[in-house]
Scaffold this active site. Structure first.
Site, PDB file in Angstrom:
ATOM      1  N   ASP A   1       0.876  -1.167   0.000  1.00  0.00           N
ATOM      2  CA  ASP A   1       0.000   0.000   0.000  1.00  0.00           C
ATOM      3  C   ASP A   1       0.915   1.218   0.000  1.00  0.00           C
ATOM      4  O   ASP A   1       1.554   1.520   0.999  1.00  0.00           O
ATOM      5  CB  ASP A   1      -0.889  -0.048   1.255  1.00  0.00           C
ATOM      6  CG  ASP A   1      -1.681   1.245   1.465  1.00  0.00           C
ATOM      7  OD1 ASP A   1      -1.645   2.124   0.591  1.00  0.00           O
ATOM      8  OD2 ASP A   1      -2.339   1.352   2.526  1.00  0.00           O
ATOM      9  N   LYS A  46       2.651  11.147  -3.233  1.00  0.00           N
ATOM     10  CA  LYS A  46       1.579  10.533  -4.015  1.00  0.00           C
ATOM     11  C   LYS A  46       0.686  11.583  -4.674  1.00  0.00           C
ATOM     12  O   LYS A  46       0.115  11.345  -5.730  1.00  0.00           O
ATOM     13  CB  LYS A  46       0.751   9.646  -3.089  1.00  0.00           C
ATOM     14  CG  LYS A  46      -0.237   8.748  -3.784  1.00  0.00           C
ATOM     15  CD  LYS A  46      -0.816   7.794  -2.779  1.00  0.00           C
ATOM     16  CE  LYS A  46      -1.900   6.933  -3.339  1.00  0.00           C
ATOM     17  NZ  LYS A  46      -2.401   5.997  -2.310  1.00  0.00           N
ATOM     18  N   GLU A  69      -7.320   0.466  -4.649  1.00  0.00           N
ATOM     19  CA  GLU A  69      -7.361   0.339  -3.188  1.00  0.00           C
ATOM     20  C   GLU A  69      -8.697  -0.231  -2.689  1.00  0.00           C
ATOM     21  O   GLU A  69      -8.696  -1.133  -1.839  1.00  0.00           O
ATOM     22  CB  GLU A  69      -7.069   1.700  -2.544  1.00  0.00           C
ATOM     23  CG  GLU A  69      -5.589   2.071  -2.682  1.00  0.00           C
ATOM     24  CD  GLU A  69      -5.300   3.543  -2.469  1.00  0.00           C
ATOM     25  OE1 GLU A  69      -6.202   4.282  -2.026  1.00  0.00           O
ATOM     26  OE2 GLU A  69      -4.159   3.960  -2.740  1.00  0.00           O
ATOM     27  N   ASP A  80     -13.040   5.541   2.882  1.00  0.00           N
ATOM     28  CA  ASP A  80     -11.614   5.610   3.235  1.00  0.00           C
ATOM     29  C   ASP A  80     -11.253   7.022   3.685  1.00  0.00           C
ATOM     30  O   ASP A  80     -11.127   7.930   2.870  1.00  0.00           O
ATOM     31  CB  ASP A  80     -10.794   5.194   2.001  1.00  0.00           C
ATOM     32  CG  ASP A  80      -9.293   5.169   2.277  1.00  0.00           C
ATOM     33  OD1 ASP A  80      -8.855   5.709   3.314  1.00  0.00           O
ATOM     34  OD2 ASP A  80      -8.549   4.622   1.437  1.00  0.00           O
TER      35      ASP A  80
END
Ligand code: AMP
Length: 629
Positions: A30, A93, A198, A223
């Site tokens: 991840d 990211k 994800e 999330d």
């Protein structure tokens, strides 16, 4: 030019070819905005791997460059955030696959310097070196360092080399961002077998979608991390995950809950926070309070200065939680579903430990949420399970057919531009837009290659054709769309079309023809072995291409504006341009980028002035005609 892609839904489902790797270790990663982690399956159970302390599985996604040129990753890098922010890169990211134009609005949020040479190019980060010169890093290189750290961590834990991985990305990541993630893996010495969404990984972690069931399932994945919020609605049917919709807020997370507490305390006690230290200390205290209140009813700081009870905290959090629910409502509307259609709700991200959030999300969907796994680990655990399936260890699981090698075309400077990434589901259709690089260009050669190396010369050529009779137009104006359609039997059809004139040309190629399993494996190993050199070669070619474009436009600029530019200005531009031309002739990409930046710094204000003069001249022209009438 904007890129776009269309993925056709996978048609045929059959057992994956990856059985050849049965029993081998493939890890799940991840790669997160705030934290990253690596997991693997041992004795049928997915577990996340801790660092040397044996406790913490989370690696802060932070890279620090020391003055001596060493690279620190994770907790060690985080310690430098306050003392050397310009050499400590976090939230990489957010930059992956992005141009400066995409990020301009947020650039002041970063403590480090993002270079802004051209809005349409991918961003780079400038890090000052000990010699006073900047070093330029791409988000891919930085993510590569984080992945390498994770690779070393699991190798140390297992005492064996790890070279294959599954890496997760948000469902909304586009082609460029997914490719950037793959490249980062390659740089870290990892063969990225698959990029997994994800929310798909999160579902797998809860065992949803692992077995073929007669009826399908619809899943909502909520999330909420430290700084971002995503909700995804998925449909799983016979082993195929389809993302029905996604929504969210790229700047909403646990940090905002902390800030709400800070604001409450400063108002309540009429505090004035004057220094960065004071602000940092109270934020840490607020985060401590928030975490404590996830299990306790009241919190009191050690020095007794601050206290908070759960009800007050919940009142502070409520507006933020409602914002996330508004996103959920939008995602449901986009998917054309109502809460009754949702079979499972999965909670992901550290902030979903807040009881109010679990309760409000449960109320929204009208069912109990899945929260039995550690919300920080769910994605990595799911990635590990997907990896285990790919390794052939889970017999009765269905996987989709995939294409084993990337397919792409040659672009300026001999670079490979992969259009269909390896491991894409087939059949698949991907379209991408290109344009010409020369004024009046009439023909465009489309050369199709297969392979993982960055320079086409190192890949396998499958064929080429010429799109001819493009009407003469200035460079950059024609809109040429190249479409790749790969069918289930590995037959590739490539079509090129110029939109303004309607000219089109196509070719059919048997992509897998004449290539053995061994050759394929060799091509992959080759790309891994040469990853670092390839990336360097690509970075150099890209810097040169860009520099050549800028040199060309500088020449045009000088010609068009000679009437008002002063002798000094002309000479200075020529001097900077000459420096850049010299750098282009060399092989140091940092020197090229540096010279580019210097030329741009000098010419940007002049370009603005030229624009102002043109506008003024045009205005004068129009008022003159008005007077004449
Ligand atoms: P992630 O990006 O998923 O690692 O999420 C990190 C966020 O989760 C941070 O904002 C943390 O403060 C938050 N967090 C971690 N543990 C808890 C907890 N027990 N209660 C509330 N928030 C938490």
């Amino acid at each position: 030019m904007a890129k776009f892609s269309i993925d056709l839904q996978a048609g045929n489902v059959k057992e994956d070819e990856a059985v050849s790797s049965r029993g081998q270790l493939i890890v799940g990663i991840d790669l997160g905005t705030t934290n990253s982690l690596v997991a693997h399956v041992a004795d049928g159970r997915a577990i996340a791997v801790a660092g040397e302390d044996g406790k913490n599985v989370l690696v802060p996604s932070i890279v620090h460059f020391t003055e001596d040129g060493d690279i620190l990753v994770g907790d060690e890098a985080r310690e430098k955030l306050l003392t050397a922010p310009e050499r400590t890169i976090y939230s990489v990211k957010r930059l992956l696959g992005k141009s400066y134009g995409d990020l301009k609005k947020f650039s002041e949020r970063f403590g480090y310097r993002i270079i802004d040479e051209d809005e349409d190019r991918l961003v780079k980060i400038a890090v000052p070196g000990a010699d006073g010169k900047d070093r330029y890093y791409s988000p891919i290189e930085l993510s590569g360092h984080i992945l390498r750290h994770l690779k070393q961590r699991i190798e140390a834990e297992l005492g064996q080399e790890v070279s294959r991985a599954v890496i997760t990305v948000p469902a909304y990541f586009n082609d460029a961002q997914r490719q950037a993630t793959r490249d980062a893996g390659k740089l870290a010495g990892l063969d990225v077998l698959r990029i997994v969404n994800e929310p798909t990984a999160s579902s797998l972690a809860y065992g949803i979608g692992l077995k073929e069931t007669d009826e399908g399932r619809t899943i909502a994945v909520y999330d909420l991390g430290g700084g971002t919020f995503d909700v995804s609605i998925l449909r799983i049917e016979q082993g195929i995950f389809e993302v029905l919709s996604t929504n969210g807020d790229t700047f909403l997370g646990g940090d905002d809950l902390d800030q709400a507490i800070v604001d409450h305390w400063t108002k309540e006690q009429q505090l004035e926070l004057n220094s960065a230290e004071e602000r940092g200390a109270i934020r840490l205290e607020a985060e401590r309070a928030k975490k404590a209140l996830s299990t306790e009813e009241v919190y009191r700081s050690e020095d007794g200065k601050f206290s908070l009870d759960r009800t007050t905290a919940e009142n502070l959090f409520a507006p933020l939680v409602e914002r996330t629910l508004a996103s959920c409502a939008r995602a449901m509307k986009d998917a054309d579903l109502t809460p009754e259609d949702i079979d499972h709700v999965i909670m992901v991200g550290g902030s979903t430990r807040v009881p109010l959030i679990k309760q409000r999300v449960g109320d929204f969907f009208g069912k109990a949420v899945n929260d039995s796994l550690d919300p920080d680990q769910v994605v990595a655990l799911g990635a590990a399970i997907q990896a285990d399936v790919l390794a052939g260890n889970q017999k009765d699981v269905l996987l989709l057919d995939i294409t084993p090698l990337s397919l792409g075309i040659e672009t300026v400077g001999g670079l490979m531009d992969p259009i269909i990434a390896r491991n894409s589901k087939v059949p698949t259709r991907v379209g991408r837009k290109y344009t010409t690089s020369m004024d009046g260009q009439k023909n465009l050669k489309v050369a199709v290659y297969q392979g993982e190396r960055d320079m086409v010369a190192d890949n396998r050529k499958l064929g080429e054709f010429i799109l001819s009779d493009i009407p003469p137009m200035p460079a950059g104006i024609p809109q040429i769309e190249i479409q790749f359609y790969l069918d289930a039997d590995g037959i590739l059809r490539v079509k090129a079309m110029e939109h303004r004139s309607g000219q089109s040309q196509s070719v059919t190629i048997k992509s897998q023809y004449g290539i053995t399993e061994e050759e394929m494996a060799e091509m992959l190993l080759d790309s891994l072995a040469n990853a670092e050199g390839d990336m360097a070669a690509r970075a150099l070619v890209e810097a040169r291409n860009e520099a050549n474009n800028v040199l060309l436009s500088t020449k045009k600029f000088l010609e068009q504006n000679q009437s008002w530019l002063s002798e000094d200005q002309v000479q200075a531009i020529e001097r900077e341009a000459l420096k850049l031309a010299k750098a282009v002739a060399g092989t140091d990409k940092d020197a090229i980028n540096q010279a580019l930046q210097e030329l741009n710094d000098f010419t940007t204000p002049l370009a603005h002035e030229a624009l102002d003069r043109n506008v003024a001249a045009a205005m004068k022209g129009s008022s003159a005609t008005e007077l004449d009438e």
